[in-house]
Scaffold this motif. Sequence first.
Motif, PDB file in Angstrom:
ATOM      1  N   GLU A 259       0.823  -1.210   0.000  1.00 17.95           N
ATOM      2  CA  GLU A 259       0.000   0.000   0.000  1.00 17.95           C
ATOM      3  C   GLU A 259       0.856   1.258   0.000  1.00 17.95           C
ATOM      4  OE1 GLU A 259      -2.531  -0.297   3.358  1.00 17.95           O
ATOM      5  OE2 GLU A 259      -3.739  -1.954   2.571  1.00 17.95           O
ATOM      6  N   ILE A 260       2.073   1.135   0.531  1.00 21.80           N
ATOM      7  CA  ILE A 260       2.973   2.282   0.607  1.00 21.80           C
ATOM      8  C   ILE A 260       3.937   2.313  -0.577  1.00 21.80           C
ATOM      9  CG2 ILE A 260       4.733   3.447   2.020  1.00 21.80           C
ATOM     10  CD1 ILE A 260       3.486   2.018   4.450  1.00 21.80           C
ATOM     11  N   THR A 261       4.529   1.140  -0.896  1.00 19.98           N
ATOM     12  CA  THR A 261       5.569   1.092  -1.919  1.00 19.98           C
ATOM     13  C   THR A 261       5.055   0.781  -3.317  1.00 19.98           C
ATOM     14  OG1 THR A 261       6.000  -1.280  -1.597  1.00 19.98           O
ATOM     15  CG2 THR A 261       7.176   0.266  -0.152  1.00 19.98           C
ATOM     16  N   GLY A 262       3.910   0.089  -3.403  1.00 17.30           N
ATOM     17  CA  GLY A 262       3.392  -0.331  -4.697  1.00 17.30           C
ATOM     18  C   GLY A 262       4.096  -1.549  -5.272  1.00 17.30           C
ATOM     19  N   GLU A 263       5.055  -2.126  -4.540  1.00 17.45           N
ATOM     20  CA  GLU A 263       5.807  -3.273  -5.033  1.00 17.45           C
ATOM     21  C   GLU A 263       5.028  -4.572  -4.791  1.00 17.45           C
ATOM     22  OE1 GLU A 263       9.536  -3.104  -3.072  1.00 17.45           O
ATOM     23  OE2 GLU A 263      10.246  -1.346  -4.164  1.00 17.45           O
ATOM     24  N   ARG A 264       4.981  -5.427  -5.809  1.00 18.09           N
ATOM     25  CA  ARG A 264       4.217  -6.671  -5.700  1.00 18.09           C
ATOM     26  C   ARG A 264       4.860  -7.656  -4.731  1.00 18.09           C
ATOM     27  NH1 ARG A 264       0.617  -9.546  -9.317  1.00 18.09           N
ATOM     28  NH2 ARG A 264       0.600 -11.761  -8.805  1.00 18.09           N
ATOM     29  N   PHE A 265       6.198  -7.784  -4.813  1.00 20.58           N
ATOM     30  CA  PHE A 265       6.912  -8.728  -3.967  1.00 20.58           C
ATOM     31  C   PHE A 265       8.007  -8.003  -3.186  1.00 20.58           C
ATOM     32  CE2 PHE A 265       5.734 -11.265  -7.776  1.00 20.58           C
ATOM     33  CZ  PHE A 265       4.814 -12.109  -7.168  1.00 20.58           C
ATOM     34  N   PRO A 266       8.270  -8.390  -1.951  1.00 12.77           N
ATOM     35  CA  PRO A 266       9.356  -7.777  -1.186  1.00 12.77           C
ATOM     36  C   PRO A 266      10.691  -8.407  -1.548  1.00 12.77           C
ATOM     37  CG  PRO A 266       8.295  -9.449   0.150  1.00 12.77           C
ATOM     38  CD  PRO A 266       7.532  -9.398  -1.158  1.00 12.77           C
ATOM     39  N   ALA A 267      11.737  -7.614  -1.583  1.00  9.63           N
ATOM     40  CA  ALA A 267      13.078  -8.161  -1.790  1.00  9.63           C
ATOM     41  C   ALA A 267      13.525  -8.842  -0.504  1.00  9.63           C
ATOM     42  CB  ALA A 267      14.052  -7.050  -2.160  1.00  9.63           C
ATOM     43  N   MET A 268      14.171 -10.011  -0.652  1.00  8.13           N
ATOM     44  CA  MET A 268      14.648 -10.744   0.506  1.00  8.13           C
ATOM     45  C   MET A 268      16.073 -11.208   0.256  1.00  8.13           C
ATOM     46  SD  MET A 268      11.286 -13.035   1.552  1.00  8.13           S
ATOM     47  CE  MET A 268      11.753 -13.154   3.283  1.00  8.13           C
ATOM     48  N   ALA A 269      16.843 -11.351   1.327  1.00  4.56           N
ATOM     49  CA  ALA A 269      18.200 -11.866   1.217  1.00  4.56           C
ATOM     50  C   ALA A 269      18.163 -13.380   1.311  1.00  4.56           C
ATOM     51  CB  ALA A 269      19.079 -11.283   2.318  1.00  4.56           C
ATOM     52  N   LEU A 270      18.771 -14.052   0.343  1.00  2.74           N
ATOM     53  CA  LEU A 270      18.849 -15.510   0.334  1.00  2.74           C
ATOM     54  C   LEU A 270      20.236 -15.936   0.767  1.00  2.74           C
ATOM     55  CD1 LEU A 270      17.815 -18.385  -0.489  1.00  2.74           C
ATOM     56  CD2 LEU A 270      18.781 -17.909  -2.759  1.00  2.74           C
ATOM     57  N   SER A 271      20.309 -16.758   1.796  1.00  4.13           N
ATOM     58  CA  SER A 271      21.582 -17.265   2.290  1.00  4.13           C
ATOM     59  C   SER A 271      21.724 -18.729   1.922  1.00  4.13           C
ATOM     60  CB  SER A 271      21.670 -17.096   3.818  1.00  4.13           C
ATOM     61  OG  SER A 271      22.861 -17.667   4.314  1.00  4.13           O
ATOM     62  N   THR A 272      22.852 -19.060   1.298  1.00  5.33           N
ATOM     63  CA  THR A 272      23.173 -20.442   0.965  1.00  5.33           C
ATOM     64  C   THR A 272      24.572 -20.750   1.507  1.00  5.33           C
ATOM     65  OG1 THR A 272      24.119 -19.792  -1.175  1.00  5.33           O
ATOM     66  CG2 THR A 272      21.785 -20.353  -1.135  1.00  5.33           C
ATOM     67  N   VAL A 273      25.034 -21.962   1.254  1.00  2.73           N
ATOM     68  CA  VAL A 273      26.389 -22.373   1.622  1.00  2.73           C
ATOM     69  C   VAL A 273      27.140 -22.663   0.334  1.00  2.73           C
ATOM     70  CG1 VAL A 273      27.794 -24.034   2.888  1.00  2.73           C
ATOM     71  CG2 VAL A 273      25.536 -23.387   3.762  1.00  2.73           C
ATOM     72  N   ASP A 274      28.287 -21.981   0.103  1.00  2.57           N
ATOM     73  CA  ASP A 274      29.012 -22.209  -1.144  1.00  2.57           C
ATOM     74  C   ASP A 274      29.763 -23.538  -1.078  1.00  2.57           C
ATOM     75  OD1 ASP A 274      31.459 -21.858   0.157  1.00  2.57           O
ATOM     76  OD2 ASP A 274      31.790 -19.845  -0.613  1.00  2.57           O
ATOM     77  N   VAL A 275      30.390 -23.906  -2.182  1.00  2.00           N
ATOM     78  CA  VAL A 275      31.025 -25.225  -2.281  1.00  2.00           C
ATOM     79  C   VAL A 275      32.207 -25.368  -1.336  1.00  2.00           C
ATOM     80  CG1 VAL A 275      30.235 -25.634  -4.637  1.00  2.00           C
ATOM     81  CG2 VAL A 275      32.395 -24.415  -4.245  1.00  2.00           C
ATOM     82  N   ASP A 276      32.708 -24.251  -0.795  1.00  3.69           N
ATOM     83  CA  ASP A 276      33.810 -24.294   0.167  1.00  3.69           C
ATOM     84  C   ASP A 276      33.310 -24.239   1.607  1.00  3.69           C
ATOM     85  OD1 ASP A 276      35.887 -24.362  -1.802  1.00  3.69           O
ATOM     86  OD2 ASP A 276      35.584 -22.215  -2.141  1.00  3.69           O
ATOM     87  N   GLY A 277      31.974 -24.292   1.778  1.00  5.33           N
ATOM     88  CA  GLY A 277      31.404 -24.287   3.114  1.00  5.33           C
ATOM     89  C   GLY A 277      31.240 -22.918   3.727  1.00  5.33           C
ATOM     90  N   ARG A 278      31.388 -21.870   2.928  1.00  7.54           N
ATOM     91  CA  ARG A 278      31.246 -20.505   3.432  1.00  7.54           C
ATOM     92  C   ARG A 278      29.863 -19.948   3.098  1.00  7.54           C
ATOM     93  NH1 ARG A 278      36.647 -18.331   0.545  1.00  7.54           N
ATOM     94  NH2 ARG A 278      35.445 -19.233  -1.162  1.00  7.54           N
ATOM     95  N   PRO A 279      29.382 -18.992   3.909  1.00  8.37           N
ATOM     96  CA  PRO A 279      28.067 -18.409   3.625  1.00  8.37           C
ATOM     97  C   PRO A 279      28.090 -17.560   2.362  1.00  8.37           C
ATOM     98  CG  PRO A 279      29.129 -17.236   5.429  1.00  8.37           C
ATOM     99  CD  PRO A 279      29.979 -18.430   5.141  1.00  8.37           C
ATOM    100  N   ALA A 280      26.995 -17.590   1.630  1.00  6.68           N
ATOM    101  CA  ALA A 280      26.837 -16.772   0.428  1.00  6.68           C
ATOM    102  C   ALA A 280      25.446 -16.142   0.490  1.00  6.68           C
ATOM    103  CB  ALA A 280      26.993 -17.617  -0.827  1.00  6.68           C
TER     104      ALA A 280
END
Length: 271
Positions: free
Chosen positions: A24-45
């Motif tokens: 109602e305020i922004t007019g955006e259909r979907f909110p942006a979100m941060a996606l956290s995964t684990v890279d192939v070296d075991g570090r956060p991405a």
Amino acid sequence: MNGYCSRDPEWKQAFVGYVDKEREITGERFPAMALSTVDVDGRPAVRMVTPRGFVGDGFLQISKEDEGQWSSDVLTICTHAKSNKVQELVHTNDVQLVGYLARTGVQIRLSGHASLLFHPDNPNYSTLSLDIRHRVWPRDGTLAEKREIEDQRLATKEAGGPMALVSNGVQLDAEYIREQAYLHHSPVLQAWYSWPPPGKVRLADPALYPLEIPKIKDEAEKERFEANARRNYVLVFIDVNKVDIVDLKQATRRIHTRRGDTSWSIQNVNP
């Protein structure tokens, strides 16, 4: 997002409600979100993504026969088949999504497992590992709900007493869902999926990076880019198993934890 029904888990109802207020305020259909995964070296991405919505909602109807009668708690995002996150998710499918709705003062963190649905022509194609039929249920007042209630009544009568809900006979077409998600991107975003692999050195030839595929004059080239875009489009299903919602304006925090296919526990904790 496309609203919710009374059978949706409480966290989804709250999530959709907050997003609607934000829109109602922004007019955006979907909110942006941060996606956290684990890279192939075991570090956060971590990177920003935009959810496409829940399976069954809006343009994510479960099949051609669906007339808006199904709902679910399976959240979707999308990605390029050659992006780093695809290899990360294949290696470790544990994910977290976190979004902050600044106008409403709400932080939402979702934890779960990701399942990748590639285009059938993609060499990485595999069938959807998560059977999301068990995450789909009829919306209130629809013909599907009425049939489920009748099936339950008949099954209970035949069994001679109370019994659990019988299967609702969901006919789910995962590829149809993936195609609809692709079609509802803007022409600019559709074109991005036809480009060379993300994260690689950008090549000098501008013809490799069309801004909109329909504007390509050569018909053969247009068809080639369109085929590449569809082949590179991956829909990601998030099987959410834990949700942490912090309402900063109300100074509340609730943690929702999945107990089964459709049941959840809720705990009030300190923000």
